[in-house]
Design an enzyme around this catalytic site. Structure first.
Site, PDB file in Angstrom:
ATOM      1  N   LYS A  28      -2.031  13.474   1.279  1.00  0.00           N
ATOM      2  CA  LYS A  28      -2.709  12.629   0.278  1.00  0.00           C
ATOM      3  C   LYS A  28      -4.191  12.472   0.279  1.00  0.00           C
ATOM      4  O   LYS A  28      -4.875  12.353  -0.578  1.00  0.00           O
ATOM      5  CB  LYS A  28      -1.687  11.291   0.290  1.00  0.00           C
ATOM      6  N   ARG A  33      -9.368  13.377  -1.979  1.00  0.00           N
ATOM      7  CA  ARG A  33     -10.796  13.715  -1.801  1.00  0.00           C
ATOM      8  C   ARG A  33     -11.325  14.851  -2.618  1.00  0.00           C
ATOM      9  O   ARG A  33     -12.241  15.213  -2.841  1.00  0.00           O
ATOM     10  CB  ARG A  33     -11.146  13.677  -0.304  1.00  0.00           C
ATOM     11  N   GLY A 100      -4.281   2.638  -3.509  1.00  0.00           N
ATOM     12  CA  GLY A 100      -5.479   1.752  -3.111  1.00  0.00           C
ATOM     13  C   GLY A 100      -6.605   2.931  -2.552  1.00  0.00           C
ATOM     14  O   GLY A 100      -7.536   2.699  -2.854  1.00  0.00           O
ATOM     15  N   ARG A 128      -3.758  -6.416  -3.977  1.00  0.00           N
ATOM     16  CA  ARG A 128      -4.331  -6.190  -2.656  1.00  0.00           C
ATOM     17  C   ARG A 128      -6.080  -6.308  -2.711  1.00  0.00           C
ATOM     18  O   ARG A 128      -6.538  -6.203  -3.597  1.00  0.00           O
ATOM     19  CB  ARG A 128      -4.290  -4.222  -2.581  1.00  0.00           C
ATOM     20  N   GLN A 176     -10.839   3.703   4.314  1.00  0.00           N
ATOM     21  CA  GLN A 176     -10.991   3.449   2.822  1.00  0.00           C
ATOM     22  C   GLN A 176     -12.352   2.792   2.763  1.00  0.00           C
ATOM     23  O   GLN A 176     -13.226   3.073   1.852  1.00  0.00           O
ATOM     24  CB  GLN A 176      -9.795   2.718   2.150  1.00  0.00           C
ATOM     25  N   ASP A 327       0.111   4.614   8.471  1.00  0.00           N
ATOM     26  CA  ASP A 327       1.123   4.784   7.509  1.00  0.00           C
ATOM     27  C   ASP A 327       2.595   4.945   7.969  1.00  0.00           C
ATOM     28  O   ASP A 327       3.677   5.033   7.328  1.00  0.00           O
ATOM     29  CB  ASP A 327       0.660   5.798   6.417  1.00  0.00           C
ATOM     30  N   LYS A 354      -1.154  -3.279   2.840  1.00  0.00           N
ATOM     31  CA  LYS A 354      -0.720  -1.876   2.164  1.00  0.00           C
ATOM     32  C   LYS A 354      -0.016  -2.243   0.905  1.00  0.00           C
ATOM     33  O   LYS A 354      -0.219  -3.220   0.213  1.00  0.00           O
ATOM     34  CB  LYS A 354       0.205  -1.237   3.191  1.00  0.00           C
ATOM     35  N   ARG A 358       3.724  -4.865   4.527  1.00  0.00           N
ATOM     36  CA  ARG A 358       4.816  -3.803   5.205  1.00  0.00           C
ATOM     37  C   ARG A 358       5.222  -4.320   6.531  1.00  0.00           C
ATOM     38  O   ARG A 358       6.637  -3.948   6.883  1.00  0.00           O
ATOM     39  CB  ARG A 358       3.948  -2.353   5.551  1.00  0.00           C
ATOM     40  N   ARG A 403       6.687   3.943   0.911  1.00  0.00           N
ATOM     41  CA  ARG A 403       7.174   4.232   2.304  1.00  0.00           C
ATOM     42  C   ARG A 403       8.143   3.286   2.737  1.00  0.00           C
ATOM     43  O   ARG A 403       8.954   3.841   3.629  1.00  0.00           O
ATOM     44  CB  ARG A 403       5.859   4.226   3.129  1.00  0.00           C
TER      45      ARG A 403
END
Ligand code: S3P
Length: 446
Positions: A28, A33, A100, A128, A176, A327, A354, A358, A403
């Site tokens: 991902k 990118r 995100g 977020r 990020q 993750d 997240k 989470r 997830r």
């Protein structure tokens, strides 16, 4: 995901030994990118193996809205980019859905342009924190024209005529944030520096170098990385083969470990050392995982993983491993539920921000399925039940978090009683093939 999609509950049941050979979809992080840098570069970019999940496709739509030409021919995505510095103002708000990474990196990308851009997203993304990206952008001269309370989306950015280069020490372990600042540096005269005390995934640095950016990384005596990018250079289109996502591979991987008698192969998994923390931890827990056919593809290490059913034991996972498996904690907590003894996971503060909180979502999911755990501010301990006796019977609240959804479906495959989740629709953000792939291995999920 948009919030009007009706929820799709799902239930996983104890399954016979899993077997077969599978490929998980493209990574991902690299897929986002690829669309961004391909859309920005001059000339043609060709991408194979791209993750066609909703999150990544949103990034593609955003790049199209700013002038990139993106299309698919056969299995290859073809992009004709606008050229560095030449993005156009989007006519409509950019809708990032659940993503995100797509939204935060794009804030860096457009923030330094003398134009206005509005960012919107689903209920999860709108909760977020975006301040972690907006703060350094403000230092570069970017105005946050409008934002929901607490620097949240929907928000509108307006760039300065000439952005100012900065030297920015990233205050939390976040690829990020690092990436947003480096990408903002692409359209800024002079040298933009990111100081990264704790190394996180390095796809932005590696890929920008591949696209021809003037970027260098120096690691000092304390292990702190100094990443410098010279702005306003030319980027050239590239050919990219996206390797399989190690975060997605974590689901069939843990499934095969906890379902007795399983023997599967997961092919073509990215083995970048900033992403292999789960593999290391599961091996420490006694997981029978063979790393085979190690090779290099497109500047990244990849390998196939042969995974067999294993008797796991609890371990302590040190805080400094968190960036390389950030993750993967939900699915690790599921593995820990079937391990002998206690597994202690430390350094989990970033899990709170997240797609859901989470840490809380995992703890609640374990509790409703009869697994004994303790949730700390930034840690989680899980006391396992080898064989899965007494596990299951609960309905897990997923909070629009893919997830969480996938992890608890994996739990149900080895639990004594079925494990249900309130919604599986958002799995399509990162792993649209999940249910089909798991069914091919023999998993019982409906
Ligand atoms: C990502 C960085 C990580 C990770 C996310 C993808 C990226 O987020 O959780 O899924 O592609 O840069 P943080 O930077 O918030 O840790």
């Amino acid at each position: 995901m948009d919030h009007i999609t009706p929820p799709k509950p799902a239930t996983a049941r104890r399954s016979e030994n899993l077997s077969g050979t599978v490929r998980v979809p493209g990574d991902k992080s690299i897929s986002h990118r690829s669309f961004m840098f391909g859309g920005l570069a001059s000339g043609e970019t060709r991408i194979t193996g791209l993750l066609e999940g909703e999150d990544v496709l949103r990034t593609g739509e955003a790049m199209k809205a700013m002038g990139a030409n993106i299309r698919k021919e056969g299995d290859t995505w073809l992009i004709n980019g606008v050229g560095n510095g030449c993005l156009l103002e989007a006519a409509e708000p950019l809708d990032f859905g659940n993503a995100g990474t797509g939204s935060r990196l794009t804030m860096g990308l457009v923030g330094t342009y003398d134009m206005e851009t509005t960012f919107i997203g689903d209920a999860s993304l709108s909760k977020r924190p975006m301040g972690r990206v907006l703060d350094p952008l403000r230092l570069m001269g970017v105005q946050v024209v409008k934002a929901a309370p607490g620097d949240r989306m929907p928000l509108t950015l307006r760039g300065p005529r000439h952005a100012a280069p900065i030297s920015y020490r990233v205050p939390m372990a976040s690829a990020q944030v690092k990436s947003a600042v480096l990408i903002a540096g692409l359209n800024t005269a002079g040298v933009t520096t990111v100081i990264e005390p704790v190394m996180t995934r390095d796809h932005t640095e590696k890929m920008l170098a591949g696209f021809g950016a003037d970027i260098e990384v120096e690691t000092d005596k304390e292990g702190v990385r100094h990443i410098r990018i010279v702005g306003q250079g030319k980027l050239n289109g590239q050919t990219i083969a996206v390797p399989g996502d190690p975060s997605s591979a974590g689901f069939p991987l843990v499934a095969a470990l906890i379902v007795p008698g399983s023997d599967i192969v997961i092919e073509n998994v990215l083995m970048n050392p900033t992403r292999t923390g789960l593999l290391l931890t599961l091996q420490e827990m006694g997981g029978n995982i063979e790393v085979i056919n190690q090779r290099s593809a497109g500047g990244e290490d990849v390998a196939d993983l042969r995974v067999r059913g294993s008797e796991l034991k609890g371990v302590t996972v040190p805080a400094d491993r968190a960036p390389s498996m950030i993750d993967e904690y939900p699915v690790l907590a599921v593995a820990a539920s079937f391990a002998e003894g206690e597994t202690l996971m430390q350094g989990l503060e970033e899990l709170r921000v997240k797609e859901s909180d989470r840490l809380a979502a995992v703890a609640r999911g374990l509790e409703v399925n009869g697994v004994d755990c303790t949730e700390g501010g930034d840690w989680l301990s899980v006391r396992g039940r080898p064989g899965g006796s007494g596990i299951g019977g609960g309905v897990v609240e997923t909070h629009l978090d893919h997830r969480i959804a996938m992890s608890f479906l994996i739990m149900g495959l080895a639990a004594e009683k079925p494990v249900a989740i309130d919604d599986s629709a958002m799995i399509a953000t990162s792993f649209p093939e999940f249910l089909g792939l798991m069914a091919d291995l023999g998993a019982s999920i409906d």
